[in-house]
Write an enzyme that holds these catalytic residues in place. Structure first.
Site, PDB file in Angstrom:
ATOM      1  N   ILE A   1      41.341  42.672  25.863  1.00  0.00           N
ATOM      2  CA  ILE A   1      41.588  44.037  26.365  1.00  0.00           C
ATOM      3  C   ILE A   1      41.343  44.157  27.860  1.00  0.00           C
ATOM      4  CG2 ILE A   1      41.134  45.179  24.167  1.00  0.00           C
ATOM      5  CD1 ILE A   1      38.284  45.706  25.107  1.00  0.00           C
TER       6      ILE A   1
ATOM      7  N   VAL B   1      40.493  41.560  31.774  1.00  0.00           N
ATOM      8  CA  VAL B   1      40.085  40.320  32.435  1.00  0.00           C
ATOM      9  C   VAL B   1      39.372  40.704  33.730  1.00  0.00           C
ATOM     10  CG1 VAL B   1      40.800  38.145  33.452  1.00  0.00           C
ATOM     11  CG2 VAL B   1      42.049  39.049  31.490  1.00  0.00           C
ATOM     12  N   GLY B   2      38.193  40.114  33.967  1.00  0.00           N
ATOM     13  CA  GLY B   2      37.442  40.385  35.183  1.00  0.00           C
ATOM     14  C   GLY B   2      36.956  39.105  35.816  1.00  0.00           C
TER      15      GLY B   2
ATOM     16  N   PHE C   1      34.063  37.866  35.720  1.00  0.00           N
ATOM     17  CA  PHE C   1      33.183  37.120  34.816  1.00  0.00           C
ATOM     18  C   PHE C   1      33.991  36.353  33.776  1.00  0.00           C
ATOM     19  CE2 PHE C   1      30.478  36.848  31.016  1.00  0.00           C
ATOM     20  CZ  PHE C   1      29.312  36.320  31.547  1.00  0.00           C
TER      21      PHE C   1
ATOM     22  N   VAL D   1      37.654  39.983  28.440  1.00  0.00           N
ATOM     23  CA  VAL D   1      36.969  40.947  27.592  1.00  0.00           C
ATOM     24  C   VAL D   1      37.775  41.101  26.308  1.00  0.00           C
ATOM     25  CG1 VAL D   1      36.039  43.280  27.404  1.00  0.00           C
ATOM     26  CG2 VAL D   1      36.124  42.150  29.646  1.00  0.00           C
TER      27      VAL D   1
ATOM     28  N   ASP E   1      29.037  47.989  42.906  1.00  0.00           N
ATOM     29  CA  ASP E   1      30.443  47.691  42.613  1.00  0.00           C
ATOM     30  C   ASP E   1      31.098  48.883  41.915  1.00  0.00           C
ATOM     31  OD1 ASP E   1      32.717  46.149  42.737  1.00  0.00           O
ATOM     32  OD2 ASP E   1      32.282  45.009  40.923  1.00  0.00           O
TER      33      ASP E   1
END
Length: 866
Positions: free
Chosen positions: A530, A532-533, A535, A538, A648
């Site tokens: 659901i 993408v970051g 890290f 997700v 952030d």
């Protein structure tokens, strides 16, 4: 006659040839920019073109090209930092230069994990010609100690008799498996900028006959400051030498910092002055202030940390644009408590007002009694009775001079016990087969993390601890997991991993096995992704039969996000608030790291602003989401046990659940805030471009007002429904913050708001919303409102909109007198509510206001914090 004609023709030919030869372009000064380990080269963020380094290598077979496995958000651009040249044996570059010219040499290091290499094993030396620049140098240790992601070392090499410059990298013989590396190299010829003889200070009796022949000395740039002014980027260097000039605030000693001012007259810059410093340096200054009685009783002082047992050249830049006559302002200069000049009159030395000049002094810093500082102080000369008792300075540079052995190399910075333990832990994990080295890298000031500012962070913390011996808070500016009591914790009989999670954090959230995570996500099925970051991906998942969760999984091929992983657990395990995303648990097993959160069914705020597949938000919905996010941030700043700075804030980190309740997420970059007596923490610059506080970027000093700036960008993003950065737009519109502020000042903001909102927002509400966002984006943090004030303003806007929509109730908090909110004073409203926000509470009283739309106002806590 024929012979005469031949002679004439011959002379004509000679003349033509002579003029053709002289008509050829004269080669300009050498300017070489190498992106090391990069076969194609490329342009950096400033548009400068970097070429591949391979053609300059003498023995290329002893090196390999490599690419960094992780990209820190602080890197100014991919070029030259994301590729590296790795040296397994002594290797040299050779450059053709004009031997009679001084050479600017810059070395760029990004100590990131590289494939199959433990970056903490990298120790090496660097020599340029016969000068040792670095010896036993560890970029990883330096980056860790200085909280920087990348390091720039700058040198000015003295002229020589050779037209070839040899630059040699050699891995250290002291450590097995050691290697050398470099990411970028700059070689730039420059005119001579130093004097034949520079007087030494610090000798008994003030013997100024002892001099340093600076023209024959190679130097390392330690500090370069625009005194009384703001950061000047390399692209604004008038001489084309790409120098960075930093704000001097971080180096001022004591409470008396004088006053700053800016020239309102024309500065006469010409000749060598153009090369010495940009016009912007001479156009601003720091003076002592207007009160002569105060000025006579204090020194305007700066303190700098340096390497002991070296001689330093201290260059002062002056331009007096406030006074016009000789003897109007005369002052003394002290360096390390020794008189460098007792009667400095800028106008007399420069032979006029508005005329730039520089003055150099040399000082030796010995290693006695841990002496590794340079103190620079200015004081009015009372004895000559000038018209004004004042002192001033426009710019300052400090250069380290090579010692008698042609050596410029200093020691690696010393690590604290916590840092050393973390590095040993990383090395152990690498030896076990994991590329577990990214935790040794701190983030950084983005494009501004160069030599001088990096050293300032260490110095400022040490200096403040020296002045406040009872205050140990500065040691807390490591990632939060650095304070862990143990490196592994056992919960319910299960050992779960190797990260340094504290027992308190581990006991406040649930541990999940990898098998449970795989079952919840159907073995990380791509159909469950659901988001993408930085890290990792997700996933949507289901645990305990029917509980929906969001599972953030790190990239298993690297250790990116180790710091963020641990910080998030340490932070969120202790925070419970309706407007903060709840951390349910974590998994750390094998080569996997995952964080498990409450599932937020409506996704991110950004998706609803300019994603056509999502519901278009009404103006009222947008205000309510902003209020929820502001409540979450306000709680972080004032309601928790410690001030917490998110660092952030952006629309992708504001999530919305199925009931449209907004929650702040992603605490991987968060910091526990500064001691209230200090007001800020000197730290690496991290965040997202487009939302980054420019003052934080310039000064590396983080405060809660940095979050306020980012939230101001969010407000304009909500209003205009466009990204914070959009490179496809014309240059002046790329940055939403800049474009919106320009439109706000010009009175044309309505032209860029979301078309879905036009005609649907009450003018008074739109005006107040824009003014609030504008105040959040003030250049100086002190001019920005607190998050509590921002929250109050947005709640008033919602009240305005609710009144205009014909609501039957006034939305005044229950128990208050009848009437509009605008007629209530702030203090009365604050007194109406109890401060029930506390660390670790499951809920705060703001939950009631969400369930009851009439109780829309938040629980306001003390604006003074703790």
């Amino acid at each position: 006659m024929h012979s005469n004609s031949c002679c004439v023709l011959f002379l004509v030919c000679i003349y033509i040839v002579f003029n053709v030869i002289h008509a050829q372009p004269v080669p300009g000064p050498t300017k070489i920019l190498l992106s090391c380990g990069n076969q194609k080269g490329g342009n950096d963020a400033d548009g400068r073109k970097w070429e591949p380094d391979s053609k300059y290598l003498v023995n290329a077979d002893k090196s390999v090209e490599s690419k960094a496995e992780t990209q820190d958000s602080s890197l100014p651009s991919d070029v030259p930092y994301m590729t590296a040249r790795i040296f397994n044996a002594e290797t040299s570059y050779k450059f053709s230069v004009n031997g009679s010219s001084r050479i600017f040499l810059r070395l760029h290091f990004y100590p990131s994990p590289y494939p199959n290499l433990n970056i903490s094993n990298s120790y090496f030396s660097v020599k340029a010609g016969g000068v040792t620049l670095l010896n036993n140098f560890s970029a990883a240790t330096t980056a860790l100690a200085l909280s920087q992601a990348y390091i720039i070392k700058e040198y000015t090499l003295a002229p020589s008799d050779l037209n070839d410059l040899s630059l040699t990298f050699k891995p250290s013989d002291k450590y097995s498996s050691s290697f050398a590396f470099v990411n970028g190299i700059e070689v730039i010829e420059t005119p001579e900028m130093f004097d034949d003889n520079t007087g030494m200070v610090g000798f008994a009796g003030g013997d100024s006959s002892v001099t340093v022949e600076a023209t024959k000395a190679s130097m390392e740039t330690m500090y370069r400051l625009n005194v009384g002014g703001q950061f000047i980027p390399p692209t604004n260097d008038s001489a084309g030498l790409m120098r960075s000039w930093y704000d001097d605030t971080a180096y001022i000693f004591g409470a008396s910092s004088g006053v700053t001012n800016k020239a309102n007259t024309t500065i006469r810059v010409g000749g060598l002055a153009v090369i010495l410093a940009p016009l912007d340096v001479y156009s601003t200054a720091r003076t002592m202030g207007p009160d002569p009685n105060i000025n006579k009783n204090y020194n305007l002082t700066w303190v700098f940390e340096v390497d002991a047992n070296f001689t330093y050249l201290v260059r002062f830049h002056f331009c007096d644009y406030l006074y016009q006559k000789v003897n109007q302002r005369v002052f003394e200069i002290f360096i390390n408590n020794q008189t460098a000049s007792d009667t400095l009159d800028v106008i007399a030395l420069a032979e006029g007002a508005n005329q730039p000049m520089s003055k150099d002094f040399a000082v030796h810093v010995n290693g006695k009694q841990d002496n590794n500082e340079i103190w620079v102080a200015l004081h009015p000369n009372v004895g000559v009775k000038p018209e004004f008792y004042d002192a001033m300075m426009n710019g300052l540079e400090i250069f380290k001079l090579g010692d008698g052995k042609a050596n410029l190399a200093g020691p690696n910075p010393e690590l604290s016990d916590l840092m050393r333990k973390q590095q040993e832990h990383n090395n152990k994990k690498f030896a076990e087969g994991k590329s577990y080295t990214s935790a040794i890298i701190g983030g950084a000031a983005g494009g501004a993390a160069a030599f001088g500012i990096a050293a300032a962070i260490i110095f400022v913390s040490q200096n403040r601890k020296r002045r406040h011996p009872g205050n140990h808070s500065m040691s807390s500016w490591l990632p939060l997991h650095g304070h862990s009591q143990t490196s592994s914790t056992t919960i319910s009989g299960r050992s779960h991993g190797s990260t340094a999670i504290s027992s308190d954090a581990a006991s406040n959230c649930r541990y999940f096995s990898l098998a449970e995570i795989k079952q919840a996500t159907k073995n990380f099925d791509e159909s469950n992704v659901i988001g993408v970051g930085g890290f990792g991906k997700v996933y949507k998942g289901v645990i305990d039969g029917d509980t929906k969760v969001a599972i953030k999984r790190s990239n298993p091929s690297s250790e990116q996000g180790v710091n963020e992983f641990q910080t998030e657990i340490e932070m969120l395990s202790q925070l419970r608030h309706r407007h903060l995303v709840s951390l349910i648990g974590f998994c750390e097993e094998g080569n996997e790291m995952a964080l498990i959160y409450d599932y937020m069914g409506k996704g991110t705020l950004r998706e609803h602003l300019y994603n056509k597949n999502k519901v278009t938000l009404s103006w009222k919905q947008r205000l309510e989401i902003c209020i929820g996010a502001a409540k979450g941030l306000h709680y972080l700043h004032t309601g928790a046990k410690y001030t917490i700075i998110h660092r952030d804030v952006k629309t992708t980190n504001i999530l919305v659940d199925d009931k449209w309740v907004a929650k702040v997420s992603d605490f991987g970059l968060s910091k526990t805030g500064p001691n209230m007596n200090q007001g800020h923490v000197s730290t690496v610059v991290k965040g997202s471009f487009g939302y980054l506080d420019p003052e934080y970027f310039r000064r590396q000093q983080l405060t809660e007002k940095s979050d306020v700036y980012s939230f101001g960008v969010v407000l304009f993003e909500v209003l205009c429904a466009r990204p914070a950065l959009n490179p496809s737009l014309p240059k002046e519109q790329v940055s939403l913050a800049d474009h919106a502020m320009r439109c706000q000042r010009n009175g044309t903001l309505e032209e860029i708001i979301d078309p879905h909102l036009k005609g649907k927002v009450k003018p008074e509400c739109l005006k107040k919303f824009a003014e609030t966002a504008e105040k959040c984006l003030s250049d100086h943090g002190t001019d920005r409102p607190s998050m509590g004030d921002v929250l109050w303003n947005i709640e008033c806007m919602l009240q305005l909109e609710s009144d205009s929509s014909g609501s039957q109730h006034s939305r005044v908090p229950s128990g208050s007198n009848e009437g509009s909110v605008q007629n209530m004073d702030h203090i009365s409203l604050m007194a109406m509510h109890r401060n029930t926000l506390s660390l670790g509470s499951e809920h705060d009283v703001t939950e009631q206001s969400e369930d009851n739309p009439d109780d829309i106002f938040s629980q306001i806590v003390s604006q003074k914090g703790r």
